[in-house]
Design an enzyme around this catalytic site. Structure first.
Site, PDB file in Angstrom:
ATOM      1  N   ASP A  79       0.834  -1.204   0.000  1.00 52.50           N
ATOM      2  CA  ASP A  79       0.000   0.000   0.000  1.00 52.50           C
ATOM      3  C   ASP A  79       0.868   1.253   0.000  1.00 52.50           C
ATOM      4  OD1 ASP A  79      -2.378   1.429  -0.005  1.00 52.50           O
ATOM      5  OD2 ASP A  79      -3.214   0.363   1.712  1.00 52.50           O
ATOM      6  N   ASP A  96     -10.490   1.506  -3.282  1.00 49.04           N
ATOM      7  CA  ASP A  96     -10.917   1.145  -1.926  1.00 49.04           C
ATOM      8  C   ASP A  96     -12.436   1.070  -1.818  1.00 49.04           C
ATOM      9  OD1 ASP A  96      -8.424   0.876  -0.819  1.00 49.04           O
ATOM     10  OD2 ASP A  96      -8.343   2.885   0.034  1.00 49.04           O
TER      11      ASP A  96
END
Length: 707
Positions: free
Chosen positions: A441, A505
């Protein structure tokens, strides 16, 4: 002149380059079956009155010194000198469909190497290398790749977005001046995906000419579509340098990122199919030749609340649902109980995992699943042992307050000790644990990125590549996912060293329909992470049926973003059903030819995949909102064998209701939904297939089998 005309060719596209005295692309378009270099003479341009007395070519470097008067491909200087270079060809090398052109400006002390490759897929790949030939540094302000396009390319399509709303397309008609897309966020970004498409007006999925380009670069960038006052048009792409960021020492060479281009006479589908084939053959390299495993990621299931016994329960349930890879997300390392603390402290949280990670990993593997784990190596929280020990390791400009994002700073990968620390910690994690997969990430943009007081965004990107390259070489069996708050780092260059993108997301199925379509223009389904999320979406709080969520997630690298232990029986049955359906069709989805279908109603999206041998196909029709018309337009299915006949099967639908009392959408279904039918591929492509009238936020799935 004909001696200086060279051609690169593929079955669908040709590129013709005039190499002397300057290198200039004079044709990029459909394959020429009767090409002769002598024909290029008829493109010799006239010289207009009221302008310069000589022709002004749009060369590969687009120098202002030729009288271009548009956006140049190169800008820089040597303390104010040598600031207007013009490159003259000195050598040309051609090896089949690969062309390398060497040129120099002896007065400015600069050498240019231009590499041009035309792949058999039809994808054009261009990059430039600039070398300083003198002792004094040459400051690089801009360094771009410029590709001319035809005068009929009047409409431009690009992509905007933001976190949880990536890959949103927009269009404009460009008659004059330029359209510029700039990204200064330090990563590829949610906001400005580095791609641009131009084409004939009203080009669509299935028709029109298009020229599409993508810049393979994970940092700051600039893309431009420009119309000169004489009507010539070109596309331009570059890494965007901050002031003072790049200075070439004597003998040093700077390369532009690769610019990938595709010409298609069959609309956006043709462009995408070329890009997909190119990626599959040239860029995507999976460690193993196996089906893409179905994921379960723990993030939206448990967030930071890690209990090894409960996680093993989750793994038990996941295996029952058909999951093949189980990933522990954020929260496993020392002191990580929320997103305020602990980034940088890459040591196991022994309070949460008193027996270490291995009991959980071994349990996951005993269930027949692979194991994955989340990391965010480039980041550091102010509340961390690492920051307290090394506040000077932050990527920042001295003398200014450093801004946090998600309560974190960025580690300066240009500092050797930082690089070595992260390499050691990641090697501990991946070398001493049975890890098959890493979700990498990157949750913060770069603000005032500096090293030794100078701008360092470009250098930070290159160091990230070096770190990931080192780990990939050290652990070749591990797959890496590029995730940056979802879709913030998605491009061809990072794909060379990773195997999956987390598209967003946002697991809201309605939003995902648009996000995934936007991503599909440049990426094939097997690298697009698409998960079934909770009934109540954690990003939007919208609620969707398991059918709509399951079907939306089907056409990618599928996974679940849930806690299977707390899910009710109906949800579990749905997860199991769509996991099995994906496995049934994933060979077609991940290896076939993708088609998006033009629909007259913008509230309806239709797309599908046809197997390479044209024996099977699967198509999804999604109704995003109330339709404009009371009847759905027929679904025209491309890519089938015209002379073959296909058995139609309704694979899944949202429990369509038929009413005789009014108040709902239909009184009668299309006949093929209730009676077995076979139809020719030609009829399905030209006439189409009647569709039921769908409720908003629902979808149907259609299968075709050649008989």
């Amino acid at each position: 002149m004909s001696d200086f005309i060279l051609r690169l060719q593929s079955a669908v596209t040709d590129v013709v380059i005039k190499t002397h005295p300057f290198a200039e692309i004079i044709y990029w378009g459909p394959h020429l079956s009767h090409f002769s270099s002598q024909d290029a003479a008829c493109l010799t341009r006239p010289v207009a009155n009221g302008r310069l007395d000589v022709d002004s070519p749009v060369t590969l470097m687009a120098e202002l010194g030729h009288g271009l008067f548009g956006a140049p491909g190169i800008e820089g200087h040597r303390q104010g000198l040598d600031a207007s270079p013009i490159f003259t060809t000195i050598k040309v090398e051609q090896n089949e469909q690969n062309l390398t052109i060497f040129s120099e400006d002896k007065h400015a002390g600069l050498r240019l190497c231009s590499e041009i490759q035309l792949d058999s897929s039809g994808v054009l790949n261009v990059r430039h290398g600039l070398t300083n030939l003198r002792e004094q540094p040459w400051q690089v302000d801009r360094f771009a790749v410029t590709l001319p396009v035809a005068e009929r390319a009047r409409e431009v399509m690009a992509f905007h977005g933001r976190w949880i709303r990536e890959f949103q397309p927009h269009r404009l008609i460009l008659e004059h001046d330029s359209f510029v897309l700039e990204n200064r966020r330090g990563r590829t970004s949610h906001e400005h995906f580095p791609a641009m498409i131009t084409g004939s007006q009203t080009f669509s999925e299935m028709q029109g000419e298009v020229w599409g380009v993508h810049l393979g670069w994970s940092g700051n960038h600039r893309l431009r579509a420009e119309v000169k006052t004489d009507g010539r048009r070109y596309l331009q792409a570059e890494a965007l340098y901050l002031p003072g960021e790049i200075a070439l020492a004597e003998g040093e060479t700077l390369w532009t990122p690769n610019l990938y281009g595709s010409y298609s006479a069959q609309g956006l589908n043709g462009m995408s199919q070329q890009f997909h084939r190119y990626l599959r053959e040239q860029i995507i390299h999976f460690p193993d030749n196996k089906p893409r495993p179905v994921h379960l990621n723990t993030w939206e299931g448990i967030y930071f609340d890690h209990d090894p016994q409960y996680i093993m329960q989750m793994a038990d349930e996941a295996a029952q649902l058909g999951v093949e890879r189980f990933i522990i997300d954020d929260g496993w390392f020392k002191g990580r109980n929320d997103d305020w603390a602990a980034l940088g402290d890459w040591y196991l949280d022994e309070k949460k995992y008193p027996n270490g990670l291995m009991p959980v990993i071994e349990h996951v593997k005993s269930l027949g699943m692979e194991f994955g784990i989340w990391v965010e190596p480039e980041m550091i929280n102010p509340d961390s042992d690492l920051y307290r020990s090394h506040p000077d390791w932050v990527l920042a400009m001295p003398g200014y307050e450093t801004l946090t994002g998600r309560h974190q700073y960025v580690l300066n990968l240009n500092i050797p000790q930082v690089f070595d620390y992260l390499l050691e910690r990641m090697s501990w994690l991946l070398g001493e644990h049975l890890v098959d997969y890493v979700k990498w990430d990157m949750n913060r943009e770069l603000v005032q990125p500096g090293y030794n007081g100078k701008a360092a965004a470009d250098a930070q990107t290159r160091q990230f590549y070096r770190l990931l390259d080192t780990l990939v070489a050290r652990f070749p069996h591990i797959e890496f996912e590029s995730c940056a708050s979802g879709g913030g780092r998605i491009d061809y260059e990072v794909l060379k060293r990773s195997h999956r993108f987390w598209a967003s997301d946002n697991n809201d199925a309605l939003e995902r329909n648009i996000i995934q379509r936007g991503m599909s223009y440049f990426f094939p389904p097997e690298v697009m992470g698409s998960h079934i999320g909770n009934r109540y979406c954690h990003a939007t709080f919208r609620q969707h049926s398991i059918t709509f969520r399951g079907l939306t997630a089907l056409f990618g690298h599928m996974g679940l973003e849930i806690d299977p232990v707390s899910a009710d029986q109906q949800e579990r049955e749905g997860y199991r059903k769509y996991t099995a359906l994906h496995k049934q069709w994933r060979d077609v989805i991940h290896h076939g030819v993708q088609w998006r279908v033009d629909m007259p109603d913008a509230t309806t999206l239709a797309h599908g995949v046809v197997s390479q041998d044209k024996c099977q196909a699967i198509f999804l029709v999604s109704q995003l909102a109330m339709p404009d018309y009371s009847l759905m337009a027929p679904l025209r299915i491309s890519g089938l064998e015209p002379s073959a006949r296909y058995q139609l099967t309704l694979l899944d639908h949202p429990n369509i209701q038929i009413t005789g009392e009014g108040g709902h959408t239909m009184r009668k279904l299309p006949e093929w939904m209730t009676t077995s039918q076979t139809v020719s591929g030609e009829w399905l492509q030209q006439a189409g297939l009647s569709l039921p009238i769908l409720d908003p936020e629902s979808a149907i799935l259609i299968g075709l089998q050649r008989v």
